[in-house]
Design a protein around this motif. Sequence first.
Motif, PDB file in Angstrom:
ATOM      1  N   LYS A 147     135.278 149.293  46.174  1.00  0.00           N
ATOM      2  CA  LYS A 147     135.869 150.314  47.036  1.00  0.00           C
ATOM      3  C   LYS A 147     137.299 149.877  47.299  1.00  0.00           C
ATOM      4  O   LYS A 147     137.554 148.723  47.655  1.00  0.00           O
ATOM      5  N   VAL A 148     138.264 150.777  47.111  1.00  0.00           N
ATOM      6  CA  VAL A 148     139.677 150.427  47.221  1.00  0.00           C
ATOM      7  C   VAL A 148     140.326 151.249  48.327  1.00  0.00           C
ATOM      8  O   VAL A 148     140.181 152.477  48.365  1.00  0.00           O
ATOM      9  N   ILE A 149     141.008 150.567  49.225  1.00  0.00           N
ATOM     10  CA  ILE A 149     141.814 151.223  50.265  1.00  0.00           C
ATOM     11  C   ILE A 149     143.244 150.727  50.081  1.00  0.00           C
ATOM     12  O   ILE A 149     143.480 149.512  49.998  1.00  0.00           O
ATOM     13  N   SER A 150     144.200 151.638  49.960  1.00  0.00           N
ATOM     14  CA  SER A 150     145.583 151.217  49.711  1.00  0.00           C
ATOM     15  C   SER A 150     146.547 152.014  50.567  1.00  0.00           C
ATOM     16  O   SER A 150     146.328 153.196  50.868  1.00  0.00           O
ATOM     17  N   VAL A 151     147.651 151.357  50.948  1.00  0.00           N
ATOM     18  CA  VAL A 151     148.639 151.964  51.831  1.00  0.00           C
ATOM     19  C   VAL A 151     150.036 151.505  51.406  1.00  0.00           C
ATOM     20  O   VAL A 151     150.208 150.400  50.870  1.00  0.00           O
TER      21      VAL A 151
END
Length: 349
Positions: A147-151
């Motif tokens: 699962k990837v969360i990017s900002v």
Amino acid sequence: MNGPSKNSYIKYDKHAFFTYSSKNIKAFQHGYLGIGPSFIAGNFHLNCSIDKPLYLKKVEISLIGQESTLCESIFKQFNEKFNRVFCHYTYNAWENLDYQPVTNLNLRFNIKLEDDLPSSFEIDYNIYAGISYILEARLISNKNVEKVISVKCQINRWCLSAEPLERPIIMKCPDYDKAIEEYKVGDTMVKCELKKFLWSMGDDISLYVNLTSVKPTMVDMNIKKIKLQLIELQCIAKNNAIIAANKIRSTKVIIDKKKLSTLPQPSKNNYSFEVGMRIPSKNSTKFIPLNISTKAFQRILITHRLKAKIEFKKGGHLVFQSDIGIINSLTPKEIKEVKDKGLIYSEKS
């Protein structure tokens, strides 16, 4: 919580998000990259319901830097897209020998920045080009699914103010032979000089005009008006050839007859005076500060140029221009404050 807005996320999940390192901080970056040590710091949070935990083995936090360009011709004859990763740092924020159910995690991270990283910027008029950084959290689960969360992560870079050069820069008239340094108008030879190449955003840039009469004395400087303007050339290159470009201009500054009349009148055959203009501050312009001593760009070229048009009372004009560098720097007061705190390198101070 104190962190980036939802619009800043590239990959978003309502159960996972980033926050800044403290309530009073409004960015991930700490320190003064380019003149002192700098790092990225913050927190990553994971909140799941008790009945729907994530079975995790590892959480990795990465900082990824990219150079990107996109341009196309008016008639869609070509579409040129380019993207390359020039840095990728990974921080193991959490790890377990075996998979375990997780409903709540609050992880701190700290990633040191290399001194040669360029600052973030974006060009989005006619062409797209930019240097961007992304903070990315990878959650490795029991199904080996990430699962990837990017900002988005803004990186700024600073330079120290430049000192005057030992030899001034001679501005040239592009319509004349490049070897010429003085240009004759009537009975007067005209030369324009800059004492520095690098100028800080928000500072006054000074242009020195030198007049030499071929006669024993100079009765009048014979200048009607001087127009000054800053230009930024934003180019995309491929195989050492420019394939697309933008040009942005500052507001013209006009030194007219009224302002020129306040200067002392010449009494001998040689006369010099100084004129100038204010470089826009970083927060009030689309100009991109020059990246000095950084990783080289493969496709993006940024050039700053000062243009001066001198109009004469007896008719005619000369156009001078010179490439310069506009930089993001600290004021002398700010330099002293951060130096006292040990936030900049002593050998660069």
